[in-house]
Design a protein around this motif. Structure first.
Motif, PDB file in Angstrom:
ATOM      1  N   SER A 103     -31.235  -3.373 -26.203  1.00 46.50           N
ATOM      2  CA  SER A 103     -31.733  -2.016 -26.420  1.00 46.50           C
ATOM      3  C   SER A 103     -31.538  -1.240 -25.127  1.00 46.50           C
ATOM      4  CB  SER A 103     -33.219  -2.048 -26.803  1.00 46.50           C
ATOM      5  OG  SER A 103     -33.999  -2.409 -25.686  1.00 46.50           O
ATOM      6  N   SER A 104     -32.192  -0.092 -25.016  1.00 45.53           N
ATOM      7  CA  SER A 104     -32.098   0.679 -23.785  1.00 45.53           C
ATOM      8  C   SER A 104     -32.924   0.070 -22.669  1.00 45.53           C
ATOM      9  CB  SER A 104     -32.587   2.110 -24.030  1.00 45.53           C
ATOM     10  OG  SER A 104     -33.947   2.097 -24.403  1.00 45.53           O
ATOM     11  N   THR A 105     -33.733  -0.960 -22.984  1.00 47.52           N
ATOM     12  CA  THR A 105     -34.637  -1.511 -21.983  1.00 47.52           C
ATOM     13  C   THR A 105     -34.223  -2.882 -21.483  1.00 47.52           C
ATOM     14  OG1 THR A 105     -36.059  -2.283 -23.788  1.00 47.52           O
ATOM     15  CG2 THR A 105     -36.627  -0.198 -22.734  1.00 47.52           C
ATOM     16  N   SER A 106     -33.986  -3.839 -22.376  1.00 46.51           N
ATOM     17  CA  SER A 106     -33.632  -5.169 -21.888  1.00 46.51           C
ATOM     18  C   SER A 106     -33.054  -6.012 -23.001  1.00 46.51           C
ATOM     19  CB  SER A 106     -34.869  -5.885 -21.305  1.00 46.51           C
ATOM     20  OG  SER A 106     -35.813  -6.126 -22.326  1.00 46.51           O
ATOM     21  N   ALA A 107     -32.582  -7.215 -22.615  1.00 44.14           N
ATOM     22  CA  ALA A 107     -31.985  -8.122 -23.584  1.00 44.14           C
ATOM     23  C   ALA A 107     -33.043  -9.002 -24.211  1.00 44.14           C
ATOM     24  CB  ALA A 107     -30.944  -9.004 -22.882  1.00 44.14           C
ATOM     25  N   LYS A 108     -32.923  -9.232 -25.518  1.00 38.30           N
ATOM     26  CA  LYS A 108     -33.938  -9.998 -26.212  1.00 38.30           C
ATOM     27  C   LYS A 108     -33.797 -11.499 -25.987  1.00 38.30           C
ATOM     28  CE  LYS A 108     -35.706  -6.300 -27.994  1.00 38.30           C
ATOM     29  NZ  LYS A 108     -34.842  -5.318 -27.373  1.00 38.30           N
ATOM     30  N   ASN A 109     -32.572 -11.994 -25.707  1.00 37.94           N
ATOM     31  CA  ASN A 109     -32.391 -13.421 -25.456  1.00 37.94           C
ATOM     32  C   ASN A 109     -32.144 -13.647 -23.967  1.00 37.94           C
ATOM     33  OD1 ASN A 109     -29.891 -12.176 -25.647  1.00 37.94           O
ATOM     34  ND2 ASN A 109     -28.852 -14.068 -26.190  1.00 37.94           N
ATOM     35  N   PHE A 110     -32.963 -13.023 -23.150  1.00 41.59           N
ATOM     36  CA  PHE A 110     -32.748 -12.954 -21.702  1.00 41.59           C
ATOM     37  C   PHE A 110     -32.559 -14.296 -21.008  1.00 41.59           C
ATOM     38  CE2 PHE A 110     -32.946 -11.991 -17.388  1.00 41.59           C
ATOM     39  CZ  PHE A 110     -33.902 -12.791 -16.814  1.00 41.59           C
ATOM     40  N   PRO A 111     -33.402 -15.351 -21.221  1.00 44.90           N
ATOM     41  CA  PRO A 111     -33.225 -16.578 -20.454  1.00 44.90           C
ATOM     42  C   PRO A 111     -31.831 -17.176 -20.615  1.00 44.90           C
ATOM     43  CG  PRO A 111     -35.337 -16.576 -21.574  1.00 44.90           C
ATOM     44  CD  PRO A 111     -34.547 -15.410 -22.122  1.00 44.90           C
ATOM     45  N   VAL A 112     -31.277 -17.142 -21.831  1.00 45.12           N
ATOM     46  CA  VAL A 112     -29.932 -17.675 -22.054  1.00 45.12           C
ATOM     47  C   VAL A 112     -28.904 -16.841 -21.307  1.00 45.12           C
ATOM     48  CG1 VAL A 112     -28.179 -18.168 -23.793  1.00 45.12           C
ATOM     49  CG2 VAL A 112     -30.588 -18.614 -24.294  1.00 45.12           C
ATOM     50  N   VAL A 113     -29.022 -15.511 -21.433  1.00 48.34           N
ATOM     51  CA  VAL A 113     -28.043 -14.599 -20.834  1.00 48.34           C
ATOM     52  C   VAL A 113     -28.057 -14.710 -19.320  1.00 48.34           C
ATOM     53  CG1 VAL A 113     -27.426 -12.187 -20.526  1.00 48.34           C
ATOM     54  CG2 VAL A 113     -28.117 -13.012 -22.767  1.00 48.34           C
ATOM     55  N   GLN A 114     -29.247 -14.754 -18.714  1.00 50.40           N
ATOM     56  CA  GLN A 114     -29.329 -14.791 -17.262  1.00 50.40           C
ATOM     57  C   GLN A 114     -28.692 -16.063 -16.709  1.00 50.40           C
ATOM     58  OE1 GLN A 114     -31.440 -16.668 -14.887  1.00 50.40           O
ATOM     59  NE2 GLN A 114     -30.396 -15.510 -13.299  1.00 50.40           N
ATOM     60  N   THR A 115     -28.955 -17.197 -17.339  1.00 43.75           N
ATOM     61  CA  THR A 115     -28.369 -18.452 -16.887  1.00 43.75           C
ATOM     62  C   THR A 115     -26.858 -18.433 -17.051  1.00 43.75           C
ATOM     63  OG1 THR A 115     -30.375 -19.629 -17.499  1.00 43.75           O
ATOM     64  CG2 THR A 115     -28.399 -20.945 -17.193  1.00 43.75           C
ATOM     65  N   GLU A 116     -26.400 -17.924 -18.185  1.00 47.30           N
ATOM     66  CA  GLU A 116     -24.962 -17.842 -18.449  1.00 47.30           C
ATOM     67  C   GLU A 116     -24.268 -16.968 -17.432  1.00 47.30           C
ATOM     68  OE1 GLU A 116     -21.334 -18.256 -20.680  1.00 47.30           O
ATOM     69  OE2 GLU A 116     -23.222 -19.354 -20.684  1.00 47.30           O
ATOM     70  N   ARG A 117     -24.913 -15.895 -17.024  1.00 44.58           N
ATOM     71  CA  ARG A 117     -24.270 -14.914 -16.166  1.00 44.58           C
ATOM     72  C   ARG A 117     -24.189 -15.367 -14.722  1.00 44.58           C
ATOM     73  NH1 ARG A 117     -27.764 -10.268 -16.361  1.00 44.58           N
ATOM     74  NH2 ARG A 117     -26.980  -9.942 -18.443  1.00 44.58           N
ATOM     75  N   THR A 118     -25.219 -16.053 -14.214  1.00 47.31           N
ATOM     76  CA  THR A 118     -25.281 -16.358 -12.790  1.00 47.31           C
ATOM     77  C   THR A 118     -25.051 -17.833 -12.455  1.00 47.31           C
ATOM     78  OG1 THR A 118     -27.686 -16.714 -12.867  1.00 47.31           O
ATOM     79  CG2 THR A 118     -26.922 -14.472 -12.440  1.00 47.31           C
ATOM     80  N   GLY A 119     -24.950 -18.699 -13.472  1.00 46.53           N
ATOM     81  CA  GLY A 119     -24.944 -20.143 -13.241  1.00 46.53           C
ATOM     82  C   GLY A 119     -23.890 -20.640 -12.286  1.00 46.53           C
ATOM     83  N   ASP A 120     -22.646 -20.145 -12.385  1.00 49.57           N
ATOM     84  CA  ASP A 120     -21.546 -20.678 -11.573  1.00 49.57           C
ATOM     85  C   ASP A 120     -21.138 -19.746 -10.439  1.00 49.57           C
ATOM     86  OD1 ASP A 120     -21.380 -22.925 -13.228  1.00 49.57           O
ATOM     87  OD2 ASP A 120     -20.080 -21.877 -14.646  1.00 49.57           O
ATOM     88  N   ILE A 121     -21.961 -18.794 -10.098  1.00 53.02           N
ATOM     89  CA  ILE A 121     -21.611 -17.807  -9.079  1.00 53.02           C
ATOM     90  C   ILE A 121     -22.147 -18.240  -7.721  1.00 53.02           C
ATOM     91  CG2 ILE A 121     -21.898 -15.406  -8.347  1.00 53.02           C
ATOM     92  CD1 ILE A 121     -22.122 -14.655 -11.291  1.00 53.02           C
ATOM     93  N   GLU A 122     -21.296 -18.154  -6.708  1.00 49.33           N
ATOM     94  CA  GLU A 122     -21.688 -18.502  -5.345  1.00 49.33           C
ATOM     95  C   GLU A 122     -22.366 -17.315  -4.666  1.00 49.33           C
ATOM     96  OE1 GLU A 122     -21.419 -21.474  -3.810  1.00 49.33           O
ATOM     97  OE2 GLU A 122     -20.674 -22.291  -5.716  1.00 49.33           O
ATOM     98  N   PRO A 123     -23.281 -17.571  -3.726  1.00 48.17           N
ATOM     99  CA  PRO A 123     -23.876 -16.466  -2.965  1.00 48.17           C
ATOM    100  C   PRO A 123     -22.810 -15.678  -2.213  1.00 48.17           C
ATOM    101  CG  PRO A 123     -25.104 -18.503  -2.631  1.00 48.17           C
ATOM    102  CD  PRO A 123     -23.848 -18.879  -3.373  1.00 48.17           C
ATOM    103  N   ILE A 124     -23.075 -14.406  -1.986  1.00 47.92           N
ATOM    104  CA  ILE A 124     -22.143 -13.557  -1.242  1.00 47.92           C
ATOM    105  C   ILE A 124     -22.097 -14.020   0.206  1.00 47.92           C
ATOM    106  CG2 ILE A 124     -21.701 -11.202  -0.446  1.00 47.92           C
ATOM    107  CD1 ILE A 124     -23.077 -10.223  -3.008  1.00 47.92           C
ATOM    108  N   SER A 125     -20.901 -14.276   0.721  1.00 41.59           N
ATOM    109  CA  SER A 125     -20.761 -14.804   2.084  1.00 41.59           C
ATOM    110  C   SER A 125     -20.614 -13.710   3.126  1.00 41.59           C
ATOM    111  CB  SER A 125     -19.556 -15.749   2.158  1.00 41.59           C
ATOM    112  OG  SER A 125     -18.373 -15.083   1.746  1.00 41.59           O
ATOM    113  N   ASP A 126     -20.104 -12.551   2.726  1.00 48.57           N
ATOM    114  CA  ASP A 126     -19.868 -11.457   3.668  1.00 48.57           C
ATOM    115  C   ASP A 126     -21.173 -10.754   4.027  1.00 48.57           C
ATOM    116  OD1 ASP A 126     -19.154  -8.224   3.854  1.00 48.57           O
ATOM    117  OD2 ASP A 126     -17.820  -9.532   4.990  1.00 48.57           O
ATOM    118  N   ASN A 127     -21.380 -10.509   5.318  1.00 45.85           N
ATOM    119  CA  ASN A 127     -22.581  -9.817   5.779  1.00 45.85           C
ATOM    120  C   ASN A 127     -22.237  -8.524   6.515  1.00 45.85           C
ATOM    121  OD1 ASN A 127     -24.756 -11.457   4.826  1.00 45.85           O
ATOM    122  ND2 ASN A 127     -24.236 -12.986   6.382  1.00 45.85           N
ATOM    123  N   SER A 128     -21.282  -7.781   5.998  1.00 48.40           N
ATOM    124  CA  SER A 128     -20.903  -6.507   6.609  1.00 48.40           C
ATOM    125  C   SER A 128     -22.104  -5.569   6.670  1.00 48.40           C
ATOM    126  CB  SER A 128     -19.779  -5.848   5.790  1.00 48.40           C
ATOM    127  OG  SER A 128     -18.629  -6.658   5.786  1.00 48.40           O
TER     128      SER A 128
END
Length: 262
Positions: A103-128
């Motif tokens: 909707s305009s506010t948030s995702a209804k199946n949030f726990p699944v989506v959040q894990t799917e989106r960030t699970g394999d992403i490495e922290p940002i290494s650049d500190n500009s």
């Protein structure tokens, strides 16, 4: 049928004069919500409540932010008919996505989506480094860009800023604003600019918002208001500089202090 962006609503104007309540018929411009259904490869994927503009960018940006596509080259074609936007991509839609609703506010199946989106992403290494003075200036300019909010109210906005490119988006949902910006970056072929960019938002920074930021790998995210505790925790984990309550020449740094200079 998709709604207009603004409607002229019949209202009763109320005021107090000489200690008496005054009621007078009038008209007031208000924001209209549009219901947009999105199908991916003929599968019902998402339903948005949104502002009726930049709908293709909204859908494409959401697909990227949810990890379904990684570039515009994976999209074969798009089409819109009545209130349904259809997108055809070169791979199958994961089965669990079939029941996703936004909707305009948030995702209804949030726990699944959040894990799917960030699970394999490495922290940002650049500190500009980023100048706090520059952030204050950008926030003041950002506030003046939403003509809809200034005239009518009722919308959120976001700004992507890079030295070579600036993208502004507004919508009834703060999540939609970020999706629209990402969709525009995809269409322009400018996602590589994200590593040296920052993003400003008018709204609260929830876990859903910061998850989109993590997926994009935006190093600096700034808001006029507050993050949630979970959003701060994720920002720290992925080395994102998170700054809230940026108003005037004040602000609160919640994570990533090492990037911020005078």
């Amino acid at each position: 049928m998709l709604n207009p962006i603004v409607v002229n609503q019949n209202v009763i104007l109320v005021s107090r004069q000489d200690n008496y309540l005054q009621l007078k018929p009038g008209k007031k411009k208000i924001i209209a919500e549009t219901l947009l259904k999105v199908k991916v490869n003929e599968v019902s994927y998402v339903t948005f409540l949104c502002l009726n503009e930049h709908l293709e960018e909204l859908a494409l940006g959401n697909l990227y932010n949810e990890g379904i596509i990684d570039s515009l080259s994976e999209v074969e074609r798009t089409s819109i008919k009545d209130d349904t936007f259809s997108i055809y991509i070169k791979k199958n839609l994961p089965a669990f996505k079939e029941y996703r609703r936004v909707s305009s506010t948030s995702a209804k199946n949030f726990p699944v989506v959040q894990t799917e989106r960030t699970g394999d992403i490495e922290p940002i290494s650049d500190n500009s480094k980023v100048s706090m003075n520059r952030i204050w200036t950008l926030m003041e300019e950002f506030k003046e860009q939403s003509s809809l909010f200034i005239r009518i109210g009722g919308v959120h906005s976001a700004l992507f800023y890079h030295n070579d490119l600036s993208i502004f988006a507004e919508d009834i949902g703060r999540h939609n604003c970020i999706d629209k910006i990402v969709g525009k970056l995809l269409k322009l072929g400018k996602l590589e600019l994200v590593a040296e960019s920052l993003m400003l938002s008018s709204g609260r920074i929830s876990t859903e918002i910061i998850s989109k930021v993590i997926r994009l790998k935006i190093p600096v995210f700034v808001s006029r208001t507050t993050p949630t505790a979970n959003a701060v925790e994720l920002a720290e984990k992925y080395n994102i500089t998170l700054i809230g309550y940026v108003r005037g020449e004040k602000g609160v740094i919640y994570s990533g202090r090492e990037r911020v200079t005078d």
